[in-house]
Scaffold this motif. Structure first.
Motif, PDB file in Angstrom:
ATOM      1  N   TYR A  27       0.952  -1.410   0.301  1.00 34.76           N
ATOM      2  CA  TYR A  27       0.263  -0.115  -0.043  1.00 34.76           C
ATOM      3  C   TYR A  27       0.704   1.189   0.255  1.00 34.76           C
ATOM      4  O   TYR A  27       0.273   2.503  -0.189  1.00 34.76           O
ATOM      5  CB  TYR A  27      -1.179   0.063   1.326  1.00 34.76           C
ATOM      6  CG  TYR A  27       0.227   0.032   2.623  1.00 34.76           C
ATOM      7  CD1 TYR A  27       0.145   1.023   3.395  1.00 34.76           C
ATOM      8  CD2 TYR A  27      -0.180  -1.349   3.183  1.00 34.76           C
ATOM      9  CE1 TYR A  27       1.009   0.425   4.380  1.00 34.76           C
ATOM     10  CE2 TYR A  27       0.464  -2.055   4.241  1.00 34.76           C
ATOM     11  CZ  TYR A  27       1.741  -0.723   4.705  1.00 34.76           C
ATOM     12  OH  TYR A  27       2.259  -0.726   5.985  1.00 34.76           O
ATOM     13  N   GLY A  32      11.608   7.630   9.012  1.00 41.31           N
ATOM     14  CA  GLY A  32      12.069   6.872   7.755  1.00 41.31           C
ATOM     15  C   GLY A  32      11.488   5.681   6.990  1.00 41.31           C
ATOM     16  O   GLY A  32      10.689   4.773   8.211  1.00 41.31           O
ATOM     17  N   ARG A  69       2.888   1.412  13.811  1.00 47.69           N
ATOM     18  CA  ARG A  69       1.531   0.833  14.099  1.00 47.69           C
ATOM     19  C   ARG A  69       1.903  -0.564  13.733  1.00 47.69           C
ATOM     20  O   ARG A  69       2.790  -0.968  12.912  1.00 47.69           O
ATOM     21  CB  ARG A  69       1.003   1.844  13.207  1.00 47.69           C
ATOM     22  CG  ARG A  69       0.464   3.190  13.188  1.00 47.69           C
ATOM     23  CD  ARG A  69      -0.234   3.425  11.721  1.00 47.69           C
ATOM     24  NE  ARG A  69      -0.019   5.012  11.794  1.00 47.69           N
ATOM     25  CZ  ARG A  69      -0.710   5.732  10.609  1.00 47.69           C
ATOM     26  NH1 ARG A  69      -1.747   5.057   9.767  1.00 47.69           N
ATOM     27  NH2 ARG A  69      -1.028   7.264  10.878  1.00 47.69           N
ATOM     28  N   GLU A 122      -0.225  -1.784  12.321  1.00 45.33           N
ATOM     29  CA  GLU A 122      -0.560  -1.960  10.721  1.00 45.33           C
ATOM     30  C   GLU A 122      -2.603  -3.222  10.599  1.00 45.33           C
ATOM     31  O   GLU A 122      -3.153  -2.778  10.456  1.00 45.33           O
ATOM     32  CB  GLU A 122       0.369  -2.136   9.438  1.00 45.33           C
ATOM     33  CG  GLU A 122       1.069  -1.522   9.470  1.00 45.33           C
ATOM     34  CD  GLU A 122       0.887   0.069   9.755  1.00 45.33           C
ATOM     35  OE1 GLU A 122       0.515   0.839   8.967  1.00 45.33           O
ATOM     36  OE2 GLU A 122       2.410   0.922   9.629  1.00 45.33           O
ATOM     37  N   ARG A 153       5.727  -7.828  14.458  1.00 44.69           N
ATOM     38  CA  ARG A 153       5.611  -6.034  14.344  1.00 44.69           C
ATOM     39  C   ARG A 153       5.373  -6.417  15.718  1.00 44.69           C
ATOM     40  O   ARG A 153       6.115  -5.014  16.604  1.00 44.69           O
ATOM     41  CB  ARG A 153       4.951  -5.968  13.439  1.00 44.69           C
ATOM     42  CG  ARG A 153       4.289  -4.512  13.186  1.00 44.69           C
ATOM     43  CD  ARG A 153       5.066  -3.417  11.920  1.00 44.69           C
ATOM     44  NE  ARG A 153       4.605  -2.794  11.915  1.00 44.69           N
ATOM     45  CZ  ARG A 153       5.337  -2.251  11.079  1.00 44.69           C
ATOM     46  NH1 ARG A 153       6.550  -2.531  11.064  1.00 44.69           N
ATOM     47  NH2 ARG A 153       5.103  -0.730  10.774  1.00 44.69           N
ATOM     48  N   PRO A 207      -7.187   7.839   7.402  1.00 44.07           N
ATOM     49  CA  PRO A 207      -7.373   7.046   6.441  1.00 44.07           C
ATOM     50  C   PRO A 207      -6.400   5.921   5.866  1.00 44.07           C
ATOM     51  O   PRO A 207      -5.381   6.043   4.783  1.00 44.07           O
ATOM     52  CB  PRO A 207      -8.252   7.974   5.686  1.00 44.07           C
ATOM     53  CG  PRO A 207      -7.781   8.909   6.409  1.00 44.07           C
ATOM     54  CD  PRO A 207      -6.967   8.570   7.234  1.00 44.07           C
ATOM     55  N   LEU A 265      -4.759   5.652   2.004  1.00 45.48           N
ATOM     56  CA  LEU A 265      -4.793   6.420   0.954  1.00 45.48           C
ATOM     57  C   LEU A 265      -4.636   6.090  -0.622  1.00 45.48           C
ATOM     58  O   LEU A 265      -3.209   5.518   0.135  1.00 45.48           O
ATOM     59  CB  LEU A 265      -4.532   8.168   0.810  1.00 45.48           C
ATOM     60  CG  LEU A 265      -5.874   8.227   2.258  1.00 45.48           C
ATOM     61  CD1 LEU A 265      -4.613   9.790   2.332  1.00 45.48           C
ATOM     62  CD2 LEU A 265      -7.113   9.080   1.360  1.00 45.48           C
ATOM     63  N   LEU A 316       3.640   8.963   0.491  1.00 45.94           N
ATOM     64  CA  LEU A 316       3.592   7.831   0.800  1.00 45.94           C
ATOM     65  C   LEU A 316       1.931   6.513   0.092  1.00 45.94           C
ATOM     66  O   LEU A 316       1.687   6.123  -0.058  1.00 45.94           O
ATOM     67  CB  LEU A 316       3.518   7.543   2.450  1.00 45.94           C
ATOM     68  CG  LEU A 316       4.266   8.150   3.857  1.00 45.94           C
ATOM     69  CD1 LEU A 316       3.551   8.681   4.415  1.00 45.94           C
ATOM     70  CD2 LEU A 316       5.539   7.494   2.904  1.00 45.94           C
ATOM     71  N   TYR A 317       1.244   8.523  -0.154  1.00 42.76           N
ATOM     72  CA  TYR A 317       0.408   8.193  -0.863  1.00 42.76           C
ATOM     73  C   TYR A 317       0.084   9.219  -1.858  1.00 42.76           C
ATOM     74  O   TYR A 317       0.708  10.368  -1.265  1.00 42.76           O
ATOM     75  CB  TYR A 317      -0.709   8.219  -0.008  1.00 42.76           C
ATOM     76  CG  TYR A 317      -0.895   8.983   1.144  1.00 42.76           C
ATOM     77  CD1 TYR A 317      -0.938  10.304   1.331  1.00 42.76           C
ATOM     78  CD2 TYR A 317      -0.884   8.797   2.341  1.00 42.76           C
ATOM     79  CE1 TYR A 317      -0.751  11.291   2.301  1.00 42.76           C
ATOM     80  CE2 TYR A 317      -0.271   8.998   3.335  1.00 42.76           C
ATOM     81  CZ  TYR A 317      -1.096  10.228   3.448  1.00 42.76           C
ATOM     82  OH  TYR A 317      -0.565  11.227   4.342  1.00 42.76           O
TER      83      TYR A 317
END
Ligand code: SAM
Length: 348
Positions: free
Chosen positions: A63, A102, A155, A157, A177, A226, A228, A302-303
């Protein structure tokens, strides 16, 4: 009222959580979240100066725009002096927390990072240093802590194995994680976790699973935004996450974790021009203005259409000040620890 129950018990059954996420009692939910944030933090909004110091990444998350396989991205790394200059500028703008974020970039060895962290700490002993560098060994987290870092954002995720697998290639694992998150906690970091709302393949039960995971972890900070899309990722055709659901989740998180630090994220500001203001009104109490040099901002993509890429740091600061004020809150010059955190734990 479901909201009252959540406020009192800081918990709900899965079914009731889903009803709140679906929009039942939305007004009452936002009002309760704002009341609880004001009881804990008044109208204060903490600022974290964000330095996106590398867009190189060894990972290939399906993503993410800075994934390794994205060949159309021009890559950069900030050197020690540039990072220190960003911190000095941020200090002048009133920031008392610096976030070094980063991609997972092996070029920054422990030695290089510890040198940067300890120099920031020497120059700004009254500031908190937050790292967001992805998954590293326990030993590496320990060394960075000893160099002066005190907070870490990672996160989860997706707490669900299967959803995690849909979002990440096989060299990454949900288990690792989580192991990293608990290692960070064990070392003594203030830990931030979170997830994307509306990630490809995510269903109600996944979101509930993410909330349950956060209840176990008990993080100090919780970042959600959200999902994206980014044009150069395998998920380019997947729809963006919903702003309204993100806002409801911020409010739910505020009621479940009254003392948590919850940012109103850049992704929220990207999906809607008023997104960050609405995030604050739904219970968020942190904003993270960009402190990276303007010349590299566009490259930390990132998006698609990420905001704040064309501005200088001082412009970012005054724009946010206005936005926070218009939402009914006020930016404070403060290290901004979570409520349960004892100041003595912070001293080095
Ligand atoms: N490498 C570090 C890590 O893995 O935590 C920090 C950088 S990573 C790019 C920061 C966060 O960006 C991730 O935790 C992820 O949730 C978010 N992110 C990445 N791609 C995104 C997208 N397409 N939409 C929304 N958020 C995204």
């Amino acid at each position: 009222m479901i909201t009252e129950q959540l406020e009192k018990q800081r918990d709900l059954t899965d079914g009731l959580l889903q009803r709140l996420m679906e929009g039942e009692e939305e007004e009452a939910l936002f009002a309760a979240a704002d009341r609880v944030r004001r009881e804990n933090y008044g109208d204060a909004v903490y600022v974290r100066g964000l330095i996106e110091f590398t867009n190189h990444c060894r990972n290939d998350c399906y993503y993410c725009g800075i994934r390794r396989s994205n060949r159309s991205l021009s890559r950069y790394r900030l050197d020690r002096e540039t990072i220190l200059a960003c911190c000095r500028e941020g200090y002048g703008l009133g920031y008392r927390t610096f976030v070094l974020q980063g991609g997972e970039d092996p070029w920054y060895t422990d030695e290089i990072l510890c040198d940067i962290v300890s120099q920031i700490h020497r120059e700004h002993p009254d500031c908190a240093i937050t790292l967001s560098l992805g998954e590293r060994s326990r030993d590496s987290y320990q060394r960075l802590f000893e160099a002066g870092a005190r907070r870490y954002l990672l996160r989860q995720e997706a707490a669900d194995e299967k959803l995690y697998r849909m979002l990440h290639p096989s060299r990454m694992s949900c288990e690792n994680r989580k192991r990293c998150l608990y290692a960070l906690k064990g070392i003594g970091y203030q830990v931030g976790s979170g997830f994307m709302v509306g990630a490809p393949g995510q269903r109600w039960e996944h979101l509930i699973g993410d909330l349950r995971f956060l209840q176990q972890l008990q993080p100090d900070m919780i970042g959600i935004g959200p999902y994206l899309r980014h044009q150069d990722t395998p998920y380019r055709d997947q729809p963006n996450g919903s702003m309204q659901l993100t806002l409801r989740l911020i409010a739910i998180l505020r009621l479940m974790f009254p003392g948590a630090l919850i940012p109103s994220t850049t992704a929220l500001g990207t999906i809607d021009p008023q997104g960050r203001e609405l995030g604050l009104k739904a219970g968020a109490n942190v904003v993270m203005p960009n402190l990276s040099p303007a010349a590299v901002r566009e490259k930390y993509e990132l998006y698609d259409n990420k905001i704040c890429t064309g501005e200088e740091s001082a412009q970012c600061r005054s724009c946010l000040e206005m936005r926070v004020f218009s939402a009914g809150y006020r930016i404070v010059t403060d290290i901004g620890d979570p409520k349960k955190y004892r100041a003595s734990d912070r001293d080095l």
